[in-house]
Design a protein around this motif. Structure first.
Motif, PDB file in Angstrom:
ATOM      1  N   ARG A  87       0.826  -1.211   0.000  1.00  0.00           N
ATOM      2  CA  ARG A  87       0.000   0.000   0.000  1.00  0.00           C
ATOM      3  C   ARG A  87       0.864   1.267   0.000  1.00  0.00           C
ATOM      4  NH1 ARG A  87      -3.592  -0.854   4.233  1.00  0.00           N
ATOM      5  NH2 ARG A  87      -4.960  -1.863   2.743  1.00  0.00           N
ATOM      6  N   VAL A  88       1.893   1.296   0.851  1.00  0.00           N
ATOM      7  CA  VAL A  88       2.745   2.483   0.951  1.00  0.00           C
ATOM      8  C   VAL A  88       3.506   2.710  -0.361  1.00  0.00           C
ATOM      9  CG1 VAL A  88       4.714   1.260   2.020  1.00  0.00           C
ATOM     10  CG2 VAL A  88       4.389   3.696   2.447  1.00  0.00           C
ATOM     11  N   SER A  89       3.883   1.644  -1.036  1.00  0.00           N
ATOM     12  CA  SER A  89       4.576   1.768  -2.325  1.00  0.00           C
ATOM     13  C   SER A  89       3.639   2.271  -3.408  1.00  0.00           C
ATOM     14  CB  SER A  89       5.156   0.414  -2.762  1.00  0.00           C
ATOM     15  OG  SER A  89       6.076  -0.057  -1.823  1.00  0.00           O
ATOM     16  N   ARG A  90       2.434   1.747  -3.426  1.00  0.00           N
ATOM     17  CA  ARG A  90       1.442   2.176  -4.431  1.00  0.00           C
ATOM     18  C   ARG A  90       1.174   3.680  -4.289  1.00  0.00           C
ATOM     19  NH1 ARG A  90       1.414  -1.131  -8.041  1.00  0.00           N
ATOM     20  NH2 ARG A  90      -0.486  -0.352  -8.928  1.00  0.00           N
ATOM     21  N   GLN A  91       1.031   4.132  -3.026  1.00  0.00           N
ATOM     22  CA  GLN A  91       0.785   5.548  -2.781  1.00  0.00           C
ATOM     23  C   GLN A  91       1.994   6.389  -3.207  1.00  0.00           C
ATOM     24  OE1 GLN A  91      -2.130   7.105  -1.897  1.00  0.00           O
ATOM     25  NE2 GLN A  91      -0.922   8.899  -2.473  1.00  0.00           N
ATOM     26  N   ALA A  92       3.188   5.899  -2.898  1.00  0.00           N
ATOM     27  CA  ALA A  92       4.404   6.630  -3.274  1.00  0.00           C
ATOM     28  C   ALA A  92       4.520   6.742  -4.792  1.00  0.00           C
ATOM     29  CB  ALA A  92       5.627   5.928  -2.696  1.00  0.00           C
ATOM     30  N   LEU A  93       4.124   5.695  -5.505  1.00  0.00           N
ATOM     31  CA  LEU A  93       4.172   5.744  -6.970  1.00  0.00           C
ATOM     32  C   LEU A  93       3.182   6.778  -7.496  1.00  0.00           C
ATOM     33  CD1 LEU A  93       5.457   4.640  -9.510  1.00  0.00           C
ATOM     34  CD2 LEU A  93       3.725   2.841  -9.537  1.00  0.00           C
ATOM     35  N   LYS A  94       1.997   6.846  -6.898  1.00  0.00           N
ATOM     36  CA  LYS A  94       1.031   7.886  -7.289  1.00  0.00           C
ATOM     37  C   LYS A  94       1.610   9.273  -7.027  1.00  0.00           C
ATOM     38  CE  LYS A  94      -3.218   5.271  -6.582  1.00  0.00           C
ATOM     39  NZ  LYS A  94      -4.391   5.073  -5.726  1.00  0.00           N
ATOM     40  N   ASP A  95       2.291   9.415  -5.891  1.00  0.00           N
ATOM     41  CA  ASP A  95       2.861  10.709  -5.514  1.00  0.00           C
ATOM     42  C   ASP A  95       3.942  11.176  -6.493  1.00  0.00           C
ATOM     43  OD1 ASP A  95       1.167  10.656  -3.334  1.00  0.00           O
ATOM     44  OD2 ASP A  95       2.739  10.111  -1.894  1.00  0.00           O
ATOM     45  N   THR A  96       4.607  10.239  -7.152  1.00  0.00           N
ATOM     46  CA  THR A  96       5.644  10.630  -8.123  1.00  0.00           C
ATOM     47  C   THR A  96       5.039  11.269  -9.359  1.00  0.00           C
ATOM     48  OG1 THR A  96       5.632   8.504  -9.286  1.00  0.00           O
ATOM     49  CG2 THR A  96       7.208   8.743  -7.446  1.00  0.00           C
ATOM     50  N   GLY A  97       3.782  10.912  -9.648  1.00  0.00           N
ATOM     51  CA  GLY A  97       3.151  11.401 -10.875  1.00  0.00           C
ATOM     52  C   GLY A  97       3.486  10.540 -12.078  1.00  0.00           C
ATOM     53  N   PHE A  98       4.231   9.447 -11.880  1.00  0.00           N
ATOM     54  CA  PHE A  98       4.557   8.537 -12.975  1.00  0.00           C
ATOM     55  C   PHE A  98       3.335   7.708 -13.320  1.00  0.00           C
ATOM     56  CE2 PHE A  98       9.158   8.103 -11.155  1.00  0.00           C
ATOM     57  CZ  PHE A  98       9.432   9.400 -11.506  1.00  0.00           C
ATOM     58  N   SER A  99       3.208   7.338 -14.580  1.00  0.00           N
ATOM     59  CA  SER A  99       2.141   6.447 -15.022  1.00  0.00           C
ATOM     60  C   SER A  99       2.689   5.028 -15.067  1.00  0.00           C
ATOM     61  CB  SER A  99       1.641   6.833 -16.410  1.00  0.00           C
ATOM     62  OG  SER A  99       1.139   8.143 -16.388  1.00  0.00           O
ATOM     63  N   GLU A 100       2.052   4.133 -14.347  1.00  0.00           N
ATOM     64  CA  GLU A 100       2.547   2.759 -14.284  1.00  0.00           C
ATOM     65  C   GLU A 100       2.073   1.945 -15.479  1.00  0.00           C
ATOM     66  OE1 GLU A 100       2.954  -0.962 -11.169  1.00  0.00           O
ATOM     67  OE2 GLU A 100       1.484   0.597 -10.759  1.00  0.00           O
ATOM     68  N   ILE A 101       3.001   1.177 -16.038  1.00  0.00           N
ATOM     69  CA  ILE A 101       2.675   0.235 -17.104  1.00  0.00           C
ATOM     70  C   ILE A 101       2.366  -1.091 -16.431  1.00  0.00           C
ATOM     71  CG2 ILE A 101       3.543  -0.992 -19.127  1.00  0.00           C
ATOM     72  CD1 ILE A 101       5.525   1.323 -19.522  1.00  0.00           C
ATOM     73  N   ASP A 102       1.243  -1.684 -16.776  1.00  0.00           N
ATOM     74  CA  ASP A 102       0.896  -2.976 -16.177  1.00  0.00           C
ATOM     75  C   ASP A 102       1.910  -4.032 -16.559  1.00  0.00           C
ATOM     76  OD1 ASP A 102      -1.372  -2.104 -14.857  1.00  0.00           O
ATOM     77  OD2 ASP A 102      -2.670  -2.457 -16.587  1.00  0.00           O
ATOM     78  N   HIS A 103       2.292  -4.849 -15.593  1.00  0.00           N
ATOM     79  CA  HIS A 103       3.240  -5.933 -15.809  1.00  0.00           C
ATOM     80  C   HIS A 103       2.527  -7.230 -15.431  1.00  0.00           C
ATOM     81  CE1 HIS A 103       6.610  -8.644 -15.038  1.00  0.00           C
ATOM     82  NE2 HIS A 103       7.336  -7.845 -15.782  1.00  0.00           N
ATOM     83  N   PRO A 104       2.327  -8.121 -16.394  1.00  0.00           N
ATOM     84  CA  PRO A 104       1.646  -9.378 -16.083  1.00  0.00           C
ATOM     85  C   PRO A 104       2.390 -10.155 -14.995  1.00  0.00           C
ATOM     86  CG  PRO A 104       2.004  -9.157 -18.445  1.00  0.00           C
ATOM     87  CD  PRO A 104       2.760  -8.058 -17.780  1.00  0.00           C
ATOM     88  N   PRO A 105       1.672 -10.759 -14.063  1.00  0.00           N
ATOM     89  CA  PRO A 105       2.357 -11.531 -13.020  1.00  0.00           C
ATOM     90  C   PRO A 105       3.128 -12.703 -13.624  1.00  0.00           C
ATOM     91  CG  PRO A 105      -0.029 -11.813 -12.878  1.00  0.00           C
ATOM     92  CD  PRO A 105       0.232 -10.790 -13.935  1.00  0.00           C
ATOM     93  N   TYR A 106       4.200 -13.093 -12.938  1.00  0.00           N
ATOM     94  CA  TYR A 106       5.024 -14.241 -13.349  1.00  0.00           C
ATOM     95  C   TYR A 106       5.562 -14.079 -14.773  1.00  0.00           C
ATOM     96  CZ  TYR A 106       2.254 -15.884  -9.448  1.00  0.00           C
ATOM     97  OH  TYR A 106       1.615 -15.981  -8.242  1.00  0.00           O
ATOM     98  N   SER A 107       5.974 -12.877 -15.128  1.00  0.00           N
ATOM     99  CA  SER A 107       6.495 -12.624 -16.476  1.00  0.00           C
ATOM    100  C   SER A 107       7.867 -11.971 -16.417  1.00  0.00           C
ATOM    101  CB  SER A 107       5.536 -11.718 -17.248  1.00  0.00           C
ATOM    102  OG  SER A 107       4.281 -12.289 -17.347  1.00  0.00           O
ATOM    103  N   PRO A 108       8.882 -12.680 -15.911  1.00  0.00           N
ATOM    104  CA  PRO A 108      10.212 -12.067 -15.848  1.00  0.00           C
ATOM    105  C   PRO A 108      10.769 -11.767 -17.235  1.00  0.00           C
ATOM    106  CG  PRO A 108      10.347 -14.397 -15.338  1.00  0.00           C
ATOM    107  CD  PRO A 108       8.883 -14.045 -15.427  1.00  0.00           C
ATOM    108  N   ASP A 109      10.206 -12.429 -18.254  1.00  0.00           N
ATOM    109  CA  ASP A 109      10.673 -12.170 -19.616  1.00  0.00           C
ATOM    110  C   ASP A 109      10.259 -10.788 -20.109  1.00  0.00           C
ATOM    111  OD1 ASP A 109       8.023 -13.126 -19.515  1.00  0.00           O
ATOM    112  OD2 ASP A 109       8.087 -13.733 -21.609  1.00  0.00           O
TER     113      ASP A 109
END
Length: 173
Positions: A87-109
């Motif tokens: 939760r604290v990380s998600r909020q911090a990412l919002k605070d940066t103003g960056f737009s997150e790109i979705d990353h499929p789970p279990y996809s290190p490739d």
């Protein structure tokens, strides 16, 4: 122990010098190069709060080094590790103003740091021994400092082609 002939002394063995222990590095980078490298201090655990602080430092690095990108918008890719989804990380990412790109789970490739940067770094450092953490940090930073912009852009272009393959595979099912 070693087999020897009667009365013969075994060969002298060299003392093995212990190498520096493992070091966890978190690297924030873009198409032009490394923005921030953080080394997790010994005895510290990577958790949501620690990562949230790193996100604030990453934003500050973008402000200092790539200010023009803030106006256009910063796309941010990370995997679904628990420290990234806290939760604290998600909020911090919002605070940066960056737009997150979705990353499929279990996809290190699909994580350029995994398939591109860290694999190349490991190849370069393989077999080397370091006296202490500072020597190891200098080797890591030297590895990235000597790379041209095209190297970093190439890592992102590879991500694009990997994503295209994933999308086309989804359509095949």
């Amino acid at each position: 122990m070693q087999w020897t002939k009667k009365g013969e002394r075994p060969p002298k063995k060299f003392k093995v010098q212990k190498s520096a222990s493992k070091l966890m590095a978190t690297i924030f980078w873009d198409s032009e190069g490394v923005l921030l490298i953080d080394y997790l201090p010994k005895g510290t655990t990577m958790n949501g709060q620690y990562y949230a602080n790193l996100l604030a430092q990453a934003r500050e690095a973008v402000v200092q080094m790539r200010r023009e990108k803030l106006a256009r918008g910063v796309l941010f890719l990370q995997d679904s590790a628990s420290v990234h989804t806290a939760r604290v990380s998600r909020q911090a990412l919002k605070d940066t103003g960056f737009s997150e790109i979705d990353h499929p789970p279990y996809s290190p490739d699909l994580a350029p740091s995994d398939y591109f940067h860290f694999s190349n770094l490991k190849k370069e450092l393989r077999g080397r021994r370091f006296v202490d953490e500072n020597q190891m940090k200098m080797a890591v930073e030297s590895h990235f400092d000597c790379k041209e912009k095209e190297y970093f852009l190439g890592g992102l272009k590879t991500l694009y082609t990997r994503c295209e393959k994933c999308i086309s595979l989804e359509g095949d099912y």
